[in-house]
Design a protein around this motif. Sequence first.
Motif, short mmCIF file in Angstrom:
data_model
loop_
_atom_site.label_atom_id
_atom_site.label_comp_id
_atom_site.label_asym_id
_atom_site.label_seq_id
_atom_site.Cartn_x
_atom_site.Cartn_y
_atom_site.Cartn_z
N GLY A 165 104.40 43.94 -25.33
CA GLY A 165 104.10 44.25 -23.94
C GLY A 165 103.58 45.64 -23.68
O GLY A 165 103.36 46.02 -22.52
N MET A 166 103.36 46.42 -24.75
CA MET A 166 102.92 47.80 -24.54
C MET A 166 101.54 47.83 -23.89
O MET A 166 100.59 47.20 -24.35
CB MET A 166 102.88 48.55 -25.88
CG MET A 166 104.25 48.76 -26.49
SD MET A 166 104.19 49.80 -27.98
CE MET A 166 103.59 51.34 -27.30
N GLY A 167 101.44 48.55 -22.78
CA GLY A 167 100.17 48.69 -22.10
C GLY A 167 99.76 47.51 -21.25
O GLY A 167 98.64 47.47 -20.74
N ILE A 168 100.63 46.53 -21.10
CA ILE A 168 100.28 45.34 -20.33
C ILE A 168 100.06 45.68 -18.86
O ILE A 168 100.79 46.50 -18.29
CB ILE A 168 101.36 44.24 -20.47
CG1 ILE A 168 100.90 42.95 -19.79
CG2 ILE A 168 102.68 44.70 -19.89
CD1 ILE A 168 101.86 41.79 -19.99
N GLN A 169 99.06 45.08 -18.27
CA GLN A 169 98.78 45.26 -16.84
C GLN A 169 99.18 43.97 -16.12
O GLN A 169 98.55 42.93 -16.32
CB GLN A 169 97.30 45.56 -16.62
CG GLN A 169 96.80 46.82 -17.28
CD GLN A 169 97.47 48.07 -16.72
OE1 GLN A 169 97.68 48.18 -15.51
NE2 GLN A 169 97.81 49.00 -17.59
N LEU A 170 100.24 44.03 -15.36
CA LEU A 170 100.74 42.85 -14.65
C LEU A 170 100.62 43.08 -13.15
O LEU A 170 101.21 44.03 -12.61
CB LEU A 170 102.21 42.59 -15.02
CG LEU A 170 102.88 41.37 -14.40
CD1 LEU A 170 102.13 40.09 -14.76
CD2 LEU A 170 104.34 41.27 -14.86
N VAL A 376 110.52 41.45 -20.04
CA VAL A 376 109.53 40.83 -19.15
C VAL A 376 108.12 41.09 -19.65
O VAL A 376 107.29 40.17 -19.77
CB VAL A 376 109.70 41.35 -17.70
CG1 VAL A 376 108.58 40.83 -16.81
CG2 VAL A 376 111.05 40.92 -17.14
N ASP A 377 107.81 42.35 -19.98
CA ASP A 377 106.47 42.68 -20.46
C ASP A 377 106.13 41.92 -21.74
O ASP A 377 105.02 41.38 -21.88
CB ASP A 377 106.37 44.19 -20.71
CG ASP A 377 106.29 44.99 -19.42
OD1 ASP A 377 106.06 44.37 -18.36
OD2 ASP A 377 106.45 46.22 -19.47
N ASN A 378 107.06 41.89 -22.70
CA ASN A 378 106.79 41.21 -23.97
C ASN A 378 106.59 39.72 -23.78
O ASN A 378 105.68 39.12 -24.36
CB ASN A 378 107.94 41.47 -24.95
CG ASN A 378 107.99 42.91 -25.42
OD1 ASN A 378 106.99 43.62 -25.38
ND2 ASN A 378 109.15 43.35 -25.87
N ALA A 379 107.46 39.08 -22.97
CA ALA A 379 107.36 37.64 -22.76
C ALA A 379 106.08 37.27 -22.04
O ALA A 379 105.41 36.29 -22.39
CB ALA A 379 108.58 37.15 -21.97
N VAL A 380 105.71 38.06 -21.04
CA VAL A 380 104.47 37.78 -20.29
C VAL A 380 103.26 37.90 -21.21
O VAL A 380 102.34 37.09 -21.16
CB VAL A 380 104.36 38.74 -19.09
CG1 VAL A 380 102.96 38.70 -18.50
CG2 VAL A 380 105.40 38.37 -18.03
N SER A 381 103.27 38.92 -22.07
CA SER A 381 102.15 39.12 -22.99
C SER A 381 102.03 37.96 -23.98
O SER A 381 100.93 37.45 -24.22
CB SER A 381 102.36 40.44 -23.74
OG SER A 381 101.33 40.65 -24.70
N ILE A 382 103.15 37.54 -24.57
CA ILE A 382 103.13 36.45 -25.54
C ILE A 382 102.77 35.13 -24.86
O ILE A 382 102.00 34.31 -25.40
CB ILE A 382 104.48 36.34 -26.26
CG1 ILE A 382 104.72 37.59 -27.10
CG2 ILE A 382 104.53 35.10 -27.15
CD1 ILE A 382 106.11 37.66 -27.71
N ALA A 383 103.31 34.89 -23.68
CA ALA A 383 103.01 33.65 -22.96
C ALA A 383 101.52 33.53 -22.69
O ALA A 383 100.94 32.43 -22.76
CB ALA A 383 103.79 33.60 -21.65
N GLU A 384 100.87 34.65 -22.41
CA GLU A 384 99.42 34.60 -22.15
C GLU A 384 98.62 34.45 -23.43
O GLU A 384 97.70 33.63 -23.50
CB GLU A 384 98.99 35.87 -21.41
CG GLU A 384 97.51 35.88 -21.07
CD GLU A 384 97.09 37.04 -20.19
OE1 GLU A 384 95.90 37.12 -19.85
OE2 GLU A 384 97.97 37.86 -19.85
#
Length: 440
Positions: A165-170, A376-384
């Motif tokens: 999730g590093m650097g993720i833009q949500l 949250v960041d890691n899960a959102v990144s992997i889910a995408e």
Amino acid sequence: MMKFKPKVAKHIPIKTPSMHALDHFDFYYGPLFGKKWPSIRLGLLTPKKFVAVLNRFSHDIDVNENILQDLGAQDLMQILRKGFVYVKSMDKGTNNDWDLEADQISFERNLQNEPDETDDFDEEKSFRTSAGLKEFRRPSEVFEFGQDKTNMSDSRDIEITGLEGMGIQLEKVDDFITIPNALKVYTYDRTWLNDYPTPVKDDNGIYSWWLLDGGSIIPVLALDLKETDSVLDMCAAPGGKSLLILQTGCFDKLTCNEVKMSRLGQLRRALANYVPDDDPIVEKVILKRKDAASLEQWDDIAVYDKVLLDAPCTTDKLSVLQDDENLFSSSMTQIRLDLPATQTKLLINALRSVKVGGTVVYSTCSLAPNQNDVVVDNAVSIAESKFGIKVVEKSLALETKLVSSGLYRFSTNCHRGHLILPFLPSNFGPMYICKLQRIK
């Protein structure tokens, strides 16, 4: 005759798991929360403040409510409504006996959070915080373990490193929560240390109320439940939040999942103690036993409108207050270290489970960023990247309104979601809440 000096073994005080937990929290949370940590620490070491959830299923509900009122307790739902902006009521007119009005409360987002007080040790803070990375009536349906036939190859190839999730833009959008009129939760005023009397049973053996941490009601309110919703409580035992959903009546089907048989039995007993087995609501409840942390086996794909994931965590308050089953015991070290990866898999499956347009509420009882917004960041990144799922964060802007009640205190450290902090005048929490909506 030779004389020998007797050897005396050096005595090293043995630390209990709860002592280890407190040392751990001092090291990591101290730099994170700065000057606020002593107050939070004292709150963790002090028994939590409970609220009493009035049971609508008891035949003596009016008597039970009078008892709580005579004790000086107030309806927390009414307190939270004060000063809120009325938007509209839920649609009415169905033939469902559980057709209940609910005010949709608009929360104005607070864009001017007061800056947190910090000390001058940014480098040390960065190091420490990153390193801290009776039986219930037979349900209408029961599910056992299944095999996920979709995206099987992708699931097997996923490795959680914690850096996804590093650097993720949500994207973050403002949102409201719904407070159903049917829900009655009683609390004592701040600084009151009164205990609630033991719950009483009616003629059918149904209990009058049960006690919850005051922070635990917020994830359920954040679901914004509607009467047509198919709802999943992903890690449902011991059942407090499932019972809270039942009290609202705002759902079409409620699925309660728990992987461990012992905890599933605990969940059944809780439901049986508070819901009569001849009540029509029972037909809307499904008990399921699946491993929600298995990306390979989880096969509930895009079937729910709302998913509540109250994830297993270090449960910080219990960790410093009791030693039994404490995750800071040496025998449970690996389980504790694996928590962020387990939580990430759970949240990925929660996002896979919800329909496009539906919402997931993720919550824990931990103060740790690596179990909260980092997950949250890691899960959102992997889910995408692995499943093509896109989400937005729905900001409830809880701080402004809940703080005004005098019963809640929030952290300003979270870059994602909301974190209720324990503090002595009203010792709720810790409770982290993040609401996500699937848009693809």
